[in-house]
Design a protein around this motif. Structure first.
Motif, PDB file in Angstrom:
ATOM      1  N   PRO A  20       0.702  -1.148   0.464  1.00  0.00           N
ATOM      2  CA  PRO A  20      -0.146   0.048  -0.363  1.00  0.00           C
ATOM      3  C   PRO A  20       0.839   1.122  -0.349  1.00  0.00           C
ATOM      4  CG  PRO A  20      -0.067  -1.097   1.965  1.00  0.00           C
ATOM      5  CD  PRO A  20       1.095  -2.233   1.551  1.00  0.00           C
ATOM      6  N   GLN A  21       0.210   2.178  -0.889  1.00  0.00           N
ATOM      7  CA  GLN A  21       1.379   3.451  -0.905  1.00  0.00           C
ATOM      8  C   GLN A  21      -0.036   4.782  -0.620  1.00  0.00           C
ATOM      9  OE1 GLN A  21       3.802   3.275  -4.170  1.00  0.00           O
ATOM     10  NE2 GLN A  21       1.815   3.241  -5.613  1.00  0.00           N
ATOM     11  N   VAL A  22       0.724   5.358  -0.396  1.00  0.00           N
ATOM     12  CA  VAL A  22      -0.502   6.652  -0.035  1.00  0.00           C
ATOM     13  C   VAL A  22       0.344   7.980  -0.726  1.00  0.00           C
ATOM     14  CG1 VAL A  22      -1.954   8.612   0.970  1.00  0.00           C
ATOM     15  CG2 VAL A  22      -1.906   6.315   1.937  1.00  0.00           C
ATOM     16  N   PHE A  23      -0.535   8.742  -1.617  1.00  0.00           N
ATOM     17  CA  PHE A  23       0.249   9.715  -2.082  1.00  0.00           C
ATOM     18  C   PHE A  23      -0.258  11.211  -2.003  1.00  0.00           C
ATOM     19  CE2 PHE A  23       1.295   6.322  -5.537  1.00  0.00           C
ATOM     20  CZ  PHE A  23       2.530   6.840  -6.040  1.00  0.00           C
ATOM     21  N   GLY A  35       4.637  13.947  -2.611  1.00  0.00           N
ATOM     22  CA  GLY A  35       5.303  12.758  -1.992  1.00  0.00           C
ATOM     23  C   GLY A  35       4.618  11.472  -1.341  1.00  0.00           C
ATOM     24  N   ARG A  36       4.815  10.735  -1.158  1.00  0.00           N
ATOM     25  CA  ARG A  36       4.961   9.038  -0.541  1.00  0.00           C
ATOM     26  C   ARG A  36       4.918   8.916   0.262  1.00  0.00           C
ATOM     27  NH1 ARG A  36       6.055   3.276  -2.861  1.00  0.00           N
ATOM     28  NH2 ARG A  36       8.504   4.330  -3.060  1.00  0.00           N
ATOM     29  N   ILE A  37       3.924   8.064   0.902  1.00  0.00           N
ATOM     30  CA  ILE A  37       4.136   7.367   2.045  1.00  0.00           C
ATOM     31  C   ILE A  37       4.434   5.788   2.168  1.00  0.00           C
ATOM     32  CG2 ILE A  37       2.595   6.565   3.942  1.00  0.00           C
ATOM     33  CD1 ILE A  37       2.929   9.571   4.483  1.00  0.00           C
ATOM     34  N   PRO A  38       4.617   5.119   1.700  1.00  0.00           N
ATOM     35  CA  PRO A  38       5.058   4.485   2.846  1.00  0.00           C
ATOM     36  C   PRO A  38       6.660   5.986   2.536  1.00  0.00           C
ATOM     37  CG  PRO A  38       5.346   2.623   1.924  1.00  0.00           C
ATOM     38  CD  PRO A  38       5.012   3.851   1.370  1.00  0.00           C
ATOM     39  N   GLY A  39       7.600   6.093   3.611  1.00  0.00           N
ATOM     40  CA  GLY A  39       8.851   6.924   2.853  1.00  0.00           C
ATOM     41  C   GLY A  39       9.199   7.895   3.587  1.00  0.00           C
ATOM     42  N   ALA A  40       7.945   8.576   2.948  1.00  0.00           N
ATOM     43  CA  ALA A  40       7.679  10.319   3.341  1.00  0.00           C
ATOM     44  C   ALA A  40       8.671  10.986   3.211  1.00  0.00           C
ATOM     45  CB  ALA A  40       7.500  10.123   4.928  1.00  0.00           C
ATOM     46  N   LYS A  41       9.234  10.601   1.696  1.00  0.00           N
ATOM     47  CA  LYS A  41      10.293  11.188   0.718  1.00  0.00           C
ATOM     48  C   LYS A  41       9.092  11.991  -0.309  1.00  0.00           C
ATOM     49  CE  LYS A  41      14.100   9.827   2.089  1.00  0.00           C
ATOM     50  NZ  LYS A  41      14.304  10.972   3.219  1.00  0.00           N
ATOM     51  N   ILE A  42       9.583  12.999  -0.816  1.00  0.00           N
ATOM     52  CA  ILE A  42       8.899  14.375  -1.841  1.00  0.00           C
ATOM     53  C   ILE A  42       9.657  13.502  -3.337  1.00  0.00           C
ATOM     54  CG2 ILE A  42       8.989  16.398  -3.260  1.00  0.00           C
ATOM     55  CD1 ILE A  42       7.171  16.182  -0.132  1.00  0.00           C
ATOM     56  N   GLU A  63       3.285  12.991  10.542  1.00  0.00           N
ATOM     57  CA  GLU A  63       1.312  12.672  10.595  1.00  0.00           C
ATOM     58  C   GLU A  63       1.345  11.441   9.442  1.00  0.00           C
ATOM     59  OE1 GLU A  63      -0.524  15.055  11.723  1.00  0.00           O
ATOM     60  OE2 GLU A  63       1.126  16.148  12.918  1.00  0.00           O
ATOM     61  N   LYS A  64       2.073  10.440   9.751  1.00  0.00           N
ATOM     62  CA  LYS A  64       1.799   9.835   8.762  1.00  0.00           C
ATOM     63  C   LYS A  64       0.980   9.086   9.429  1.00  0.00           C
ATOM     64  CE  LYS A  64       3.963   4.948   7.684  1.00  0.00           C
ATOM     65  NZ  LYS A  64       4.659   3.984   8.180  1.00  0.00           N
ATOM     66  N   ALA A  65       0.616   9.000  10.790  1.00  0.00           N
ATOM     67  CA  ALA A  65      -0.647   8.130  11.495  1.00  0.00           C
ATOM     68  C   ALA A  65      -2.425   9.246  10.349  1.00  0.00           C
ATOM     69  CB  ALA A  65      -0.875   8.028  12.145  1.00  0.00           C
ATOM     70  N   THR A  66      -2.499  10.083  10.931  1.00  0.00           N
ATOM     71  CA  THR A  66      -3.302  10.712  10.597  1.00  0.00           C
ATOM     72  C   THR A  66      -3.001  10.973   9.156  1.00  0.00           C
ATOM     73  OG1 THR A  66      -2.164  12.397  12.548  1.00  0.00           O
ATOM     74  CG2 THR A  66      -3.763  13.224  10.512  1.00  0.00           C
ATOM     75  N   ILE A  67      -2.311  11.122   7.745  1.00  0.00           N
ATOM     76  CA  ILE A  67      -2.593  10.878   6.701  1.00  0.00           C
ATOM     77  C   ILE A  67      -3.277   9.557   5.658  1.00  0.00           C
ATOM     78  CG2 ILE A  67      -1.480  11.364   4.491  1.00  0.00           C
ATOM     79  CD1 ILE A  67       1.086  13.177   6.037  1.00  0.00           C
ATOM     80  N   LEU A  68      -2.932   8.809   6.460  1.00  0.00           N
ATOM     81  CA  LEU A  68      -3.429   7.302   6.281  1.00  0.00           C
ATOM     82  C   LEU A  68      -4.260   6.849   6.859  1.00  0.00           C
ATOM     83  CD1 LEU A  68      -0.274   5.160   7.147  1.00  0.00           C
ATOM     84  CD2 LEU A  68      -0.976   5.595   4.872  1.00  0.00           C
TER      85      LEU A  68
END
Length: 83
Positions: A20-23, A35-42, A63-68
């Motif tokens: 799974p990933q989120v942009f 950017g992309r999670i996982p990794g939290a990189k632009i 804020e990874k948990a909130t973003i997910l």
């Protein structure tokens, strides 16, 4: 960094390995960063300084948990139908 930066989050998708990933997109006028999670990189950006990019990456980590949670709540079909 300005306080009027807008953030939008994609629904959860999956990378080529099925993980799974989120942009996350940040916009401020003509300035944009994705950017992309996982990794939290632009992954790409236009107009942000290197310090601002580092701050956006730190924000995604913090804020990874909130973003997910935001991404999980997105109903693609409802959005497509304008609901």
């Amino acid at each position: 960094m300005k306080d009027d930066i807008q953030m939008s989050v994609s629904p959860i998708t999956h990378d080529k390995n099925g993980k799974p990933q989120v942009f996350v997109q940040f916009t401020d006028g003509d300035r944009r960063a994705e950017g992309r999670i996982p990794g939290a990189k632009i992954l790409n950006q236009t107009g942000f300084s290197s310090d601002e990019v580092a701050a956006l990456e730190e924000y995604m980590k913090r804020e990874k948990a909130t973003i997910l949670t935001m991404a999980k709540k997105i109903d693609v079909f409802a959005a497509f139908l304008g609901k």
